[in-house]
Design a protein around this motif. Sequence first.
Motif, short mmCIF file in Angstrom:
data_model
loop_
_atom_site.label_atom_id
_atom_site.label_comp_id
_atom_site.label_asym_id
_atom_site.label_seq_id
_atom_site.Cartn_x
_atom_site.Cartn_y
_atom_site.Cartn_z
N CYS A 136 0.97 -1.48 -0.30
CA CYS A 136 -0.05 -0.36 -0.07
C CYS A 136 1.14 1.25 -0.14
O CYS A 136 1.91 1.14 0.79
CB CYS A 136 -1.23 -0.51 1.35
N VAL A 137 0.81 2.07 -0.57
CA VAL A 137 2.04 3.63 -1.07
C VAL A 137 1.20 4.65 -1.03
O VAL A 137 0.30 5.08 -1.05
CB VAL A 137 2.50 3.27 -2.65
N ILE A 138 1.61 4.77 0.39
CA ILE A 138 0.61 6.76 0.62
C ILE A 138 1.43 7.35 -0.53
O ILE A 138 0.59 8.83 -0.73
CB ILE A 138 0.47 6.83 2.37
N SER A 139 2.45 7.20 -0.55
CA SER A 139 2.96 8.48 -1.27
C SER A 139 2.69 9.68 -2.13
O SER A 139 2.30 8.66 -3.30
CB SER A 139 4.83 8.06 -1.49
N ALA A 140 2.75 10.64 -2.81
CA ALA A 140 2.14 11.20 -3.83
C ALA A 140 3.18 11.63 -4.87
O ALA A 140 4.16 10.75 -4.65
CB ALA A 140 1.74 12.50 -3.53
N GLY A 141 3.60 11.70 -5.90
CA GLY A 141 4.50 12.11 -6.99
C GLY A 141 4.09 11.19 -8.17
O GLY A 141 5.73 11.11 -8.69
N PHE A 142 2.95 10.61 -8.69
CA PHE A 142 3.10 9.62 -9.21
C PHE A 142 1.98 10.58 -10.49
O PHE A 142 2.26 11.51 -11.11
CB PHE A 142 2.36 8.35 -8.71
N ALA A 143 0.95 9.68 -11.22
CA ALA A 143 0.03 10.33 -12.02
C ALA A 143 -0.58 11.58 -12.06
O ALA A 143 -0.64 12.00 -13.09
CB ALA A 143 -0.93 8.73 -12.63
N GLU A 144 -0.94 11.68 -10.71
CA GLU A 144 -1.97 12.98 -10.40
C GLU A 144 -0.54 14.76 -10.34
O GLU A 144 -1.48 15.47 -10.84
CB GLU A 144 -2.11 12.98 -8.81
N THR A 145 0.42 13.91 -11.24
CA THR A 145 1.68 15.42 -11.30
C THR A 145 2.14 15.23 -12.73
O THR A 145 2.60 16.82 -12.44
CB THR A 145 2.74 15.08 -10.60
#
Length: 381
Positions: free
Chosen positions: A291-300
């Motif tokens: 489960c990856v909480i971290s941001a910085g992926f497709a939303e960027t």
Amino acid sequence: MSVPVQRVAPERSVEDVVLRDGSTLRLRAPTVADQDLLIDFFRSLSPDSRYLRFHGTTTIDSRTVAGALETDWLTRGSLLGELAGPDGHLRPVALATYVQLHDLTRAEVAFAVADDLHGRGIGTRLLERLAAHAASAGLTELVAEVLPQNRAMLRVFDDAGFESGRTLQDGVIEVVLRVSTGSQTVADQRDHVAVAASLKPFFAPVSVAVVGASPRRGTIGGELFRNVLAADFTGSVYPVNRGGDPVGGVAGYASVAELPVAVDLAVICVPGGAVLAAARDVLASGVKALCVISAGFAETGAEGTARQDELLALVRAHGARLVGPNCLGIASTATRLNATFARRSLPAGRIAFSSQSGALGLALLEAAAGRGLGFSSFVSI
């Protein structure tokens, strides 16, 4: 005058299937670049497995695998199953092929699965997907010649859910499968069992690692770890951070590989740019649920989308499953797990809730107790 049916080769790309034990397998059509890998794969099979696959002893060389490298999805098609080996590199673990016969509606099929992976439903999944591809290419029957002692392969054909027939001639059993008659009910039951098994480590874990659990208050990883403790999780939870520092009075570890047990679920809370390295460490230790909480992926944007695609490919290469990235987390009242950074624990009840929006998930959890809502589980995707 009859008009011949025009058959069009369907486009094929990488596809993922969930196996009986909940792990995943990535399938794709092999290419000429896979020649040496396939030769090594066949050579790695036990003598018994090679005998059953080739109906006798055979020399494994480029001629053995040449047909599997010529997929056009009309006259022949192949599916290669891959998993990451101990070194992290993908290796072939299964191969299924069909070759069109003189009757253009029929094709002969053959299968091979790595000896250490027997019993996980790989043969069944290969047959299921190969039959779907064959049917879309205009084929109606798949024919297999099976030695009578190959009971495992015969059982795969029996359990596949297709109408079938058998004849014994010259010591070989010919099995005919009618690909247009596949039972959707049987396939759905297989999917249900496989997906339920794959989700168990998320919703009923016995042990959890929080990667990026910082001893500093106010950090996402640190607060999420403390939430797991505060909810009185029924299993074991371990904080993992770069310095191996303790968190909330619990001894810390510098990597998942150092943990005293193999964990069921890893929750990753490191900065986005460090997620891939953290995931490699987790997957190398055998964890099958991330489960990856971290941001910085497709939303960027495009760069984040590429990073997200790489993360998913990495997870699937190891036969694992992924929730996230950029999510609120996961909770389950069955094990009193609150692996989210929401301040409130999940009130127990019978509702299971999945939220794409983290903000909606937070609002729901905040309002649930006041409205008398109880949940069995919550997942933010």
